[in-house]
Design a protein around this motif. Structure first.
Motif, mmCIF file in Angstrom:
data_model
loop_
_atom_site.group_PDB
_atom_site.id
_atom_site.type_symbol
_atom_site.label_atom_id
_atom_site.label_comp_id
_atom_site.label_asym_id
_atom_site.label_seq_id
_atom_site.Cartn_x
_atom_site.Cartn_y
_atom_site.Cartn_z
ATOM 1 N N LYS A 112 -4.596 15.323 6.494
ATOM 2 C CA LYS A 112 -4.463 14.163 5.618
ATOM 3 C C LYS A 112 -5.461 13.099 6.033
ATOM 4 O O LYS A 112 -5.755 12.947 7.224
ATOM 5 N N TRP A 113 -5.965 12.360 5.063
ATOM 6 C CA TRP A 113 -6.851 11.264 5.404
ATOM 7 C C TRP A 113 -6.787 10.175 4.353
ATOM 8 O O TRP A 113 -6.227 10.348 3.300
ATOM 9 N N TYR A 114 -7.402 9.077 4.666
ATOM 10 C CA TYR A 114 -7.384 7.810 3.934
ATOM 11 C C TYR A 114 -5.954 7.282 3.842
ATOM 12 O O TYR A 114 -5.294 7.345 2.801
ATOM 13 N N ALA A 115 -5.495 6.730 4.947
ATOM 14 C CA ALA A 115 -4.156 6.150 5.026
ATOM 15 C C ALA A 115 -4.080 4.858 4.221
ATOM 16 O O ALA A 115 -5.042 4.091 4.155
ATOM 17 N N VAL A 116 -2.915 4.640 3.621
ATOM 18 C CA VAL A 116 -2.656 3.441 2.828
ATOM 19 C C VAL A 116 -1.340 2.830 3.284
ATOM 20 O O VAL A 116 -0.320 3.518 3.341
ATOM 21 N N GLY A 117 -1.369 1.553 3.629
ATOM 22 C CA GLY A 117 -0.155 0.812 3.948
ATOM 23 C C GLY A 117 0.010 -0.318 2.957
ATOM 24 O O GLY A 117 -0.190 -0.132 1.754
ATOM 25 N N PRO A 118 0.361 -1.510 3.406
ATOM 26 C CA PRO A 118 0.407 -2.658 2.487
ATOM 27 C C PRO A 118 -0.995 -2.934 1.958
ATOM 28 O O PRO A 118 -1.960 -2.947 2.713
ATOM 29 N N LEU A 119 -1.106 -3.154 0.655
ATOM 30 C CA LEU A 119 -2.421 -3.313 0.047
ATOM 31 C C LEU A 119 -2.748 -4.740 -0.367
ATOM 32 O O LEU A 119 -3.899 -5.036 -0.659
ATOM 33 N N SER A 120 -1.761 -5.610 -0.425
ATOM 34 C CA SER A 120 -2.030 -6.991 -0.830
ATOM 35 C C SER A 120 -1.002 -7.909 -0.200
ATOM 36 O O SER A 120 0.183 -7.563 -0.109
ATOM 37 N N ALA A 121 -1.460 -9.074 0.247
ATOM 38 C CA ALA A 121 -0.578 -10.079 0.846
ATOM 39 C C ALA A 121 -1.085 -11.462 0.460
ATOM 40 O O ALA A 121 -2.277 -11.750 0.612
ATOM 41 N N ILE A 122 -0.192 -12.301 -0.065
ATOM 42 C CA ILE A 122 -0.543 -13.671 -0.419
ATOM 43 C C ILE A 122 0.576 -14.602 0.026
ATOM 44 O O ILE A 122 1.710 -14.171 0.257
ATOM 45 N N TRP A 123 0.245 -15.879 0.140
ATOM 46 C CA TRP A 123 1.198 -16.883 0.616
ATOM 47 C C TRP A 123 1.701 -17.738 -0.531
ATOM 48 O O TRP A 123 0.923 -18.223 -1.347
ATOM 49 N N LEU A 124 3.004 -17.938 -0.571
ATOM 50 C CA LEU A 124 3.656 -18.908 -1.443
ATOM 51 C C LEU A 124 4.259 -19.955 -0.522
ATOM 52 O O LEU A 124 5.355 -19.782 -0.005
ATOM 53 N N GLY A 125 3.516 -21.032 -0.272
ATOM 54 C CA GLY A 125 3.930 -21.969 0.765
ATOM 55 C C GLY A 125 3.953 -21.256 2.107
ATOM 56 O O GLY A 125 2.984 -20.618 2.505
ATOM 57 N N GLU A 126 5.092 -21.324 2.802
ATOM 58 C CA GLU A 126 5.226 -20.655 4.094
ATOM 59 C C GLU A 126 5.799 -19.244 3.962
ATOM 60 O O GLU A 126 6.091 -18.592 4.968
ATOM 61 N N THR A 127 5.978 -18.779 2.729
ATOM 62 C CA THR A 127 6.494 -17.430 2.493
ATOM 63 C C THR A 127 5.335 -16.473 2.231
ATOM 64 O O THR A 127 4.472 -16.749 1.400
ATOM 65 N N LEU A 128 5.335 -15.363 2.953
ATOM 66 C CA LEU A 128 4.306 -14.340 2.763
ATOM 67 C C LEU A 128 4.860 -13.248 1.849
ATOM 68 O O LEU A 128 5.925 -12.684 2.113
ATOM 69 N N ILE A 129 4.121 -12.937 0.789
ATOM 70 C CA ILE A 129 4.502 -11.883 -0.149
ATOM 71 C C ILE A 129 3.564 -10.700 0.075
ATOM 72 O O ILE A 129 2.345 -10.857 0.102
ATOM 73 N N VAL A 130 4.139 -9.498 0.236
ATOM 74 C CA VAL A 130 3.361 -8.302 0.578
ATOM 75 C C VAL A 130 3.754 -7.153 -0.346
ATOM 76 O O VAL A 130 4.941 -6.951 -0.632
ATOM 77 N N THR A 131 2.769 -6.386 -0.800
ATOM 78 C CA THR A 131 3.072 -5.173 -1.558
ATOM 79 C C THR A 131 3.392 -4.048 -0.577
ATOM 80 O O THR A 131 2.598 -3.745 0.317
ATOM 81 N N ASP A 132 4.541 -3.433 -0.753
ATOM 82 C CA ASP A 132 4.964 -2.323 0.108
ATOM 83 C C ASP A 132 4.369 -1.037 -0.452
ATOM 84 O O ASP A 132 5.069 -0.157 -0.963
ATOM 85 N N ALA A 133 3.038 -0.919 -0.327
ATOM 86 C CA ALA A 133 2.273 0.077 -1.069
ATOM 87 C C ALA A 133 2.144 1.417 -0.360
ATOM 88 O O ALA A 133 1.475 2.318 -0.862
ATOM 89 N N GLY A 134 2.782 1.587 0.801
ATOM 90 C CA GLY A 134 2.725 2.864 1.494
ATOM 91 C C GLY A 134 3.812 3.827 1.080
ATOM 92 O O GLY A 134 3.871 4.951 1.589
ATOM 93 N N LYS A 135 4.664 3.420 0.173
ATOM 94 C CA LYS A 135 5.707 4.306 -0.351
ATOM 95 C C LYS A 135 5.159 5.106 -1.537
ATOM 96 O O LYS A 135 4.065 4.841 -2.037
ATOM 97 N N VAL A 136 5.950 6.064 -2.016
ATOM 98 C CA VAL A 136 5.508 6.865 -3.153
ATOM 99 C C VAL A 136 5.642 6.050 -4.437
ATOM 100 O O VAL A 136 6.417 5.081 -4.498
ATOM 101 N N ASP A 137 4.881 6.452 -5.462
ATOM 102 C CA ASP A 137 4.953 5.767 -6.752
ATOM 103 C C ASP A 137 6.387 5.763 -7.263
ATOM 104 O O ASP A 137 7.112 6.750 -7.155
ATOM 105 N N GLY A 138 6.783 4.645 -7.849
ATOM 106 C CA GLY A 138 8.131 4.509 -8.362
ATOM 107 C C GLY A 138 9.127 3.975 -7.353
ATOM 108 O O GLY A 138 10.275 3.689 -7.720
#
Length: 346
Positions: free
Chosen positions: A98-124
């Motif tokens: 296996k190659w090209y590992a993928v984990g969280p793909l995007s993270a942005i801040w809403l004030g002091e709250t960090l929002i992250v895409t949990d993109a290492g799971k399967v689609d759906g």
């Protein structure tokens, strides 16, 4: 022939390093472009397949790492701010490699709250996670996942969530979905209710270019979305969406640009565009460009003269420099980095 800047990067990034190292060690001056002089500095290295870059309210660089990490640069020290995200791989063979590992793909801040895409799971099964403090991935407050939106058996639901941006009032997160190319969605999430749902359909509006990669909030209730198109082909597209009607109000092709993935607003109708030059077999040289949109149709593309190794995401920092993540010379090794480019807003 390798560019002078790329040679400098290959000399500076060590594939044997297994720890993060924040530094300002590689500097390049480029002047063979429409931009008289651009300075490039490496500000964070030792990353594995880095994707999103963003900034906290206090100006701290934040980057996603395929080892299931979100890293925050505090002063000159990288800190593993959230750890323990799931990781999947985009490629495998019959022998089980296996190659090209993928984990969280995007993270942005809403004030002091960090929002992250949990993109290492399967689609759906992917969600957005909200964090009010440093910790583990399972401590985040999550949205729902988005199931299949069509009857096609290949549609497993939305996944590889990436390219987040926030509405100006902070009430809505916009995020690109990469679940099924036959139904390319931009999704939205209510930051209070944590409801994630499909918002903008390229296919329902006759847009054949798939793979939305980055959202940028515009004026007058509009959203700019960068579409990458087919891997290895020049077919990128920027679409301006009217968020009231959920219809496109402008479209611009990006002539000669191969798989753009990063988009950041400069001023007026100018945007920085990062060309990734996508391949699942190796990382390729890509460019940092400036696109002027003008009237809908074909964008005007200007070279900055800057070539990076597998550049992915970009954002302007508080210092008006463009920060770009790059994969480095190979997948799945701690050779990825974030560079800062000056001169694009001068």
């Amino acid at each position: 022939m390798l560019s002078r800047l790329r040679v400098a990067f290959l000399n500076c990034l060590s594939a044997s390093s297994r720890r993060f190292a924040a530094s300002v060690v590689c500097v390049g001056i480029l002047s063979n472009s429409a931009f008289a002089e651009s300075e490039v500095q490496t500000v964070l290295r030792g990353l594995v397949n880095p994707s999103s870059v963003s900034f906290s309210p206090s100006g701290e660089l934040t980057a996603c790492d395929a080892r299931g990490l979100v890293v925050v640069l505090k002063g000159d020290q990288p800190v593993n701010y959230v750890t323990g995200f799931d990781t999947e791989h985009w490629k495998s063979n019959d022998e089980g490699k296996k190659w090209y590992a993928v984990g969280p793909l995007s993270a942005i801040w809403l004030g002091e709250t960090l929002i992250v895409t949990d993109a290492g799971k399967v689609d759906g099964e992917e969600t957005l996670l909200f964090f009010d403090a440093k910790g583990k991935a399972d401590s985040g407050v999550k949205t729902n996942a988005v199931p299949p939106t069509s009857d096609d058996p290949a549609d497993k639901g939305e996944g590889n969530l990436t390219g987040m941006s926030l509405s100006k009032d902070g009430s809505t997160v916009y995020v690109c979905g990469q679940g099924f190319d036959g139904k390319s969605w931009v999704l939205s999430a209510d930051t209070k209710s944590k409801e994630l749902k499909p918002l903008l359909s390229a296919d329902d509006n006759g847009i054949e270019t798939n793979s939305p990669m980055q959202t940028v909030v515009g004026d007058a209730n509009t959203l700019y979305v960068l579409y990458s198109g087919k891997g290895g082909e020049a077919g990128g597209l920027i679409v301006r969406w009217n968020l009231s009607t959920k219809k496109p109000s402008g479209q611009w092709t990006l002539p000669g640009v191969i798989n753009p993935m990063g988009l950041a607003h400069i001023e007026g109708d100018q945007f920085a565009v990062v060309e990734n030059n996508w391949s699942l077999e190796q990382t390729n040289a890509g460019r940092v460009l400036v696109a002027t949109l003008g009237e809908p149709g074909e964008a005007e593309i200007k070279e900055t003269g800057i070539s990076l190794n597998g550049p992915v995401s970009c954002v302007f920092g508080p210092d008006d420099r463009l920060y770009v993540s790059q994969l480095g010379e190979e997948f799945d090794e701690p050779v990825g980095s974030v560079v800062a480019i000056s001169g694009l807003k001068d």
